[in-house]
Design a protein around this motif. Structure first.
Motif, PDB file in Angstrom:
ATOM      1  N   MET A 259       1.254  -0.768   0.177  1.00 44.33           N
ATOM      2  CA  MET A 259       0.059  -0.274   0.499  1.00 44.33           C
ATOM      3  C   MET A 259       1.040   1.656   0.292  1.00 44.33           C
ATOM      4  SD  MET A 259      -3.587  -0.945   2.231  1.00 44.33           S
ATOM      5  CE  MET A 259      -4.137   0.621   1.900  1.00 44.33           C
ATOM      6  N   ILE A 260       2.237   1.377   0.551  1.00 42.20           N
ATOM      7  CA  ILE A 260       2.869   2.326   0.833  1.00 42.20           C
ATOM      8  C   ILE A 260       3.278   2.237  -0.615  1.00 42.20           C
ATOM      9  CG2 ILE A 260       5.283   3.186   1.091  1.00 42.20           C
ATOM     10  CD1 ILE A 260       4.507   1.620   3.613  1.00 42.20           C
ATOM     11  N   ALA A 261       3.678   1.167  -0.868  1.00 41.33           N
ATOM     12  CA  ALA A 261       4.631   1.400  -3.106  1.00 41.33           C
ATOM     13  C   ALA A 261       3.017   2.105  -4.149  1.00 41.33           C
ATOM     14  CB  ALA A 261       4.703   0.126  -3.393  1.00 41.33           C
ATOM     15  N   ASP A 262       2.133   1.704  -3.770  1.00 45.18           N
ATOM     16  CA  ASP A 262       1.002   1.969  -4.341  1.00 45.18           C
ATOM     17  C   ASP A 262       1.087   3.602  -4.293  1.00 45.18           C
ATOM     18  OD1 ASP A 262       0.310  -0.585  -4.884  1.00 45.18           O
ATOM     19  OD2 ASP A 262      -1.350  -0.899  -3.927  1.00 45.18           O
ATOM     20  N   THR A 263       1.015   4.159  -3.363  1.00 43.79           N
ATOM     21  CA  THR A 263       1.334   5.792  -3.237  1.00 43.79           C
ATOM     22  C   THR A 263       1.942   6.422  -3.880  1.00 43.79           C
ATOM     23  OG1 THR A 263       2.690   6.418  -1.750  1.00 43.79           O
ATOM     24  CG2 THR A 263       0.668   5.734  -0.961  1.00 43.79           C
ATOM     25  N   GLY A 264       2.659   5.575  -4.655  1.00 42.38           N
ATOM     26  CA  GLY A 264       4.116   6.377  -5.708  1.00 42.38           C
ATOM     27  C   GLY A 264       4.980   7.133  -5.752  1.00 42.38           C
TER      28      GLY A 264
END
Length: 311
Positions: A259-264
């Motif tokens: 979910m952190i990665a999904d923020t970009g």
């Protein structure tokens, strides 16, 4: 997310209560960190290790252990991280104990002030690390970096970034917390630190926790993750000096990272407190590398990737 990664090893256990975190950077390298990130299409340069004073292993003096040595290591780290940020790279700090969060995050905060960007720090940890000398008899500085970043402590440490406080409590979200001293708990409440402890995660789930922790993160936000490996349940990650039962499972931790990665928006990262002397065949380092891979975009889910956001 910046695709140019700079690995910065900081081989010291200067702020810890157990020896061995100084070997953490090499264990992460042995577990294949650089190759894993390169397989994600990222450009990775390993800058090697910073140098600093040896650990004198002395008792506390005026409530703090090794204050001069901790300052020296953190000043060096501050300068190294800030240089990489100014050059447009993503610094990935390989700790070392978590007192090093002081140098790393103070550099990120300086960079954000220079660039007029918002800062969000995700502190993934079993501990709040919001102690002061008045609250802890051990004097171990790896239990104090968040308090120091918020301006609580001696000026030799709070002033490392040249701006006191380096960060505001409102910029920090703590996740996975499950070991907080009574006095430390009062201090956390007094300063309004936002803490998603394990009870919150148990009741609300990791997905809702991360939605709350990431609320407000946008294209103008520098997202920094400070990942203490003891964030994980010791069944998953035994190789840390301060294990606390009841932490996130492997899958919960994966969801957190995805979910952190999904923020970009991930722009800098610390990996702290890995202690190979207490590990089992480098298992904890391998788990940490697996989770870092997810932080940089590897997904276990068979779904279409979200559209890439503009930097």
């Amino acid at each position: 997310m910046n695709t140019s990664i700079r690995l910065i090893g900081v081989p010291t256990d200067i702020g810890a209560g157990a020896r061995g975190a100084s070997m953490g950077p090499e264990a992460l390298r042995v577990a294949g960190l650089a190759a894993v990130l390169e397989a994600q299409g990222l450009s990775v340069t390993d800058l090697g290790n910073l140098a600093g004073p040896p650990n004198p292993w002395q008792p506390p003096h005026d409530g703090y252990r090794h204050i001069d040595e901790v300052r020296a290591w953190n000043l060096g780290l501050h300068q190294a991280v800030l240089a990489e940020l100014r050059a447009g790279h993503l610094p990935l700090v390989l700790g070392g104990d978590h007192s090093l969060g002081l140098g790393s995050i103070s550099a990120v905060a300086t960079h954000c002030r220079e660039r007029h960007k918002k800062l969000r720090v995700l502190w993934l940890d079993a501990h709040a690390d919001f102690n002061t000398a008045a609250l802890t008899p051990s004097g171990n500085l790896h239990g104090m970096p968040v308090a120091l970043l918020c301006g609580l402590g001696p000026p030799e440490l709070t002033g490392i970034g040249g701006h006191v406080p380096a960060v505001q409590p409102a910029q920090i979200r703590q996740i996975g917390i499950r070991s907080v001293d009574a006095g430390e708990k009062r201090l956390v409440h007094e300063h309004g630190l936002e803490v998603f402890d394990m009870r919150y995660i148990d009741e609300m789930g990791m997905r809702h926790t991360m939605e709350q922790a990431l609320a407000g993160v946008d294209a103008d936000t520098h997202l920094h993750v400070s990942f203490d490996v003891d964030f994980l349940d010791p069944e998953v990650a035994p190789g840390v000096g301060t294990t606390v039962r009841g932490g996130p499972t492997y899958r919960e931790a994966q969801l957190c990272m995805e979910m952190i990665a999904d923020t970009g928006r991930l722009a800098s990262l610390d990996v702290m407190e890995l202690n190979p002397a207490l590990d089992v065949r480098n298992r904890t380092a391998e788990v940490a590398v697996d989770l870092i891979e997810s932080l940089f975009g590897k997904s276990t889910l068979m779904r279409k990737q979200p559209p890439t956001r503009a930097p």
